[in-house]
Design a protein around this motif. Structure first.
Motif, PDB file in Angstrom:
ATOM      1  N   LYS A  64       0.833  -1.208   0.000  1.00 23.46           N
ATOM      2  CA  LYS A  64       0.000   0.000   0.000  1.00 23.46           C
ATOM      3  C   LYS A  64       0.870   1.262   0.000  1.00 23.46           C
ATOM      4  O   LYS A  64       0.572   2.237  -0.698  1.00 23.46           O
ATOM      5  CB  LYS A  64      -0.905   0.009   1.234  1.00 23.46           C
ATOM      6  N   ILE A  65       1.948   1.230   0.790  1.00 22.90           N
ATOM      7  CA  ILE A  65       2.835   2.396   0.863  1.00 22.90           C
ATOM      8  C   ILE A  65       3.545   2.619  -0.467  1.00 22.90           C
ATOM      9  O   ILE A  65       3.754   3.759  -0.893  1.00 22.90           O
ATOM     10  CB  ILE A  65       3.849   2.223   2.014  1.00 22.90           C
ATOM     11  N   LYS A  86       2.385   2.227  -3.290  1.00 21.04           N
ATOM     12  CA  LYS A  86       1.452   2.850  -4.233  1.00 21.04           C
ATOM     13  C   LYS A  86       1.302   4.352  -3.993  1.00 21.04           C
ATOM     14  O   LYS A  86       0.768   5.066  -4.839  1.00 21.04           O
ATOM     15  CB  LYS A  86       0.084   2.169  -4.137  1.00 21.04           C
ATOM     16  N   ILE A  87       1.754   4.809  -2.826  1.00 22.33           N
ATOM     17  CA  ILE A  87       1.711   6.247  -2.529  1.00 22.33           C
ATOM     18  C   ILE A  87       2.908   6.916  -3.200  1.00 22.33           C
ATOM     19  O   ILE A  87       4.051   6.494  -2.997  1.00 22.33           O
ATOM     20  CB  ILE A  87       1.753   6.500  -1.007  1.00 22.33           C
ATOM     21  N   SER A  88       2.656   7.923  -3.989  1.00 23.84           N
ATOM     22  CA  SER A  88       3.756   8.612  -4.671  1.00 23.84           C
ATOM     23  C   SER A  88       4.531   9.477  -3.680  1.00 23.84           C
ATOM     24  O   SER A  88       4.035   9.810  -2.598  1.00 23.84           O
ATOM     25  CB  SER A  88       3.214   9.486  -5.803  1.00 23.84           C
ATOM     26  N   GLU A 112       2.650  12.711  -2.981  1.00 24.83           N
ATOM     27  CA  GLU A 112       1.538  12.532  -2.041  1.00 24.83           C
ATOM     28  C   GLU A 112       2.051  12.367  -0.612  1.00 24.83           C
ATOM     29  O   GLU A 112       1.464  12.907   0.334  1.00 24.83           O
ATOM     30  CB  GLU A 112       0.714  11.312  -2.447  1.00 24.83           C
ATOM     31  N   ALA A 113       3.138  11.617  -0.464  1.00 27.41           N
ATOM     32  CA  ALA A 113       3.703  11.392   0.873  1.00 27.41           C
ATOM     33  C   ALA A 113       4.213  12.688   1.485  1.00 27.41           C
ATOM     34  O   ALA A 113       4.003  12.958   2.679  1.00 27.41           O
ATOM     35  CB  ALA A 113       4.829  10.366   0.791  1.00 27.41           C
ATOM     36  N   LEU A 164       1.214  14.961   2.348  1.00 27.19           N
ATOM     37  CA  LEU A 164       0.545  14.425   3.542  1.00 27.19           C
ATOM     38  C   LEU A 164       1.317  14.781   4.806  1.00 27.19           C
ATOM     39  O   LEU A 164       0.729  15.202   5.815  1.00 27.19           O
ATOM     40  CB  LEU A 164       0.416  12.903   3.421  1.00 27.19           C
ATOM     41  N   SER A 195       2.592   9.868   9.070  1.00 27.79           N
ATOM     42  CA  SER A 195       3.004  10.302   7.730  1.00 27.79           C
ATOM     43  C   SER A 195       4.526  10.339   7.610  1.00 27.79           C
ATOM     44  O   SER A 195       5.078  10.059   6.540  1.00 27.79           O
ATOM     45  CB  SER A 195       2.409  11.673   7.409  1.00 27.79           C
ATOM     46  N   ILE A 210       5.672   6.887   6.880  1.00 28.67           N
ATOM     47  CA  ILE A 210       5.499   6.565   5.459  1.00 28.67           C
ATOM     48  C   ILE A 210       6.683   7.091   4.656  1.00 28.67           C
ATOM     49  O   ILE A 210       7.240   6.391   3.794  1.00 28.67           O
ATOM     50  CB  ILE A 210       4.174   7.158   4.931  1.00 28.67           C
ATOM     51  N   LYS A 229       9.441   4.758   2.624  1.00 29.83           N
ATOM     52  CA  LYS A 229       9.723   4.946   1.200  1.00 29.83           C
ATOM     53  C   LYS A 229      11.211   5.232   0.985  1.00 29.83           C
ATOM     54  O   LYS A 229      11.818   4.753   0.022  1.00 29.83           O
ATOM     55  CB  LYS A 229       8.871   6.091   0.635  1.00 29.83           C
TER      56      LYS A 229
END
Length: 273
Positions: free
Chosen positions: A136-137, A139-141, A144-145, A148, A175, A178, A182
């Motif tokens: 899921k992480i 898939k977060i660009s 976006e991260a 956020l 956040s 995340i 990444k």
């Protein structure tokens, strides 16, 4: 629990033993000389070691090793994990909602920190239901991260009540996790960076254990003696300067200890590294 009690002994000696020694040698340097471990009750010792106390304003964190509250809570949560898992099976959605509300509100659950209860329970849910967190992480660009994190960070800063336990504060924490997850995926692709950070990761627990209250506190006193906080620039310099020095000196001490006394280092860090 071995590292926990070893650090209790170390910092207990620092807080109690050193004060008694100085009291004998140079009592003029001791504030409140009548308040020593010699007149503590057994409840004072319990608070120093484990953090629980019925005294008003005493707090829930152990005086000697307050940075290790999470180890204390982890042991307690592991012991009561069958109870937690029972409610997970009976009321999977309702129980997680309840724990989440306790965490966000926040509501004091007394026997452990509320945040410890939430993250431990979340970990159990993750293991039980095999939630694909890392997928899921991924898939977060990055954009976006970052957005956020910035939104949650400035929201937490703006609406903070001073306790550091607002819902937006924890959103900022999550956040930031995340972002670091990444970043770790990027580092993993570089063999050189991964090798360096893998080596340094062995000292993470050591740095966490040694940075407070002694090392950081002493460095701050020395820093302020020579560079007092006269204006905002000096305040900022003190914050980052003392932090960098604490990490550098703590890391150097850890590397030296691991090289000279590897078994002692392993005991103090629970076998890490």
């Amino acid at each position: 629990m071995v590292p926990y009690f070893l650090w209790v002994l170390i910092y207990g000696f620092y807080f109690v033993g050193v004060k008694l020694i100085v009291l004998k040698i140079a009592p003029q340097f001791i504030q409140n000389p009548d308040s020593t471990a010699l007149n503590w009750t057994w409840l004072d010792w319990v608070h120093g070691i484990f953090g629980y106390s019925a005294k008003e304003g005493a707090g829930e964190l152990p005086d000697f090793v307050y940075q290790f509250w999470f180890i204390r809570d982890l042991v307690i949560l592991t012991i009561i994990s069958p109870v937690i898992q029972f409610f997970m099976k009976k009321f999977p959605r309702g129980f997680f909602a309840l724990v989440s509300i306790l965490f966000i509100a926040p509501v004091n659950v007394y026997f452990v920190q509320t945040q410890a209860l939430f993250f431990y329970t979340a970990g159990l849910y993750w293991g039980k239901f095999d939630f694909p967190l890392f997928e899921k992480i991924d898939k977060i660009s990055w954009g976006e991260a970052v957005v956020l994190f910035l939104v949650s960070f400035f929201s937490a800063w703006t609406f903070s009540d001073g306790s550091g336990k607002t819902a937006m504060y924890w959103c900022a924490v999550l956040s930031s996790c995340i972002l670091f997850l990444k970043l770790s995926a990027v580092i993993e692709k570089s063999k050189k960076a991964y090798g360096i950070l893998s080596y340094l990761s062995a000292f993470s627990f050591w740095l966490y254990a040694i940075h407070m209250p002694v090392l950081n506190g002493l460095l701050k006193r020395v820093w302020l003696k020579f560079l007092p906080m006269k204006n905002p620039f000096f305040c900022l310099a003190e914050y980052f300067g003392v932090t960098v020095l604490t990490i550098a000196i703590g890391l150097a001490l850890g590397i030296a200890l691991k090289k000279i006394f590897p078994k002692l280092f392993a005991l103090l860090t629970g076998g890490r590294g």
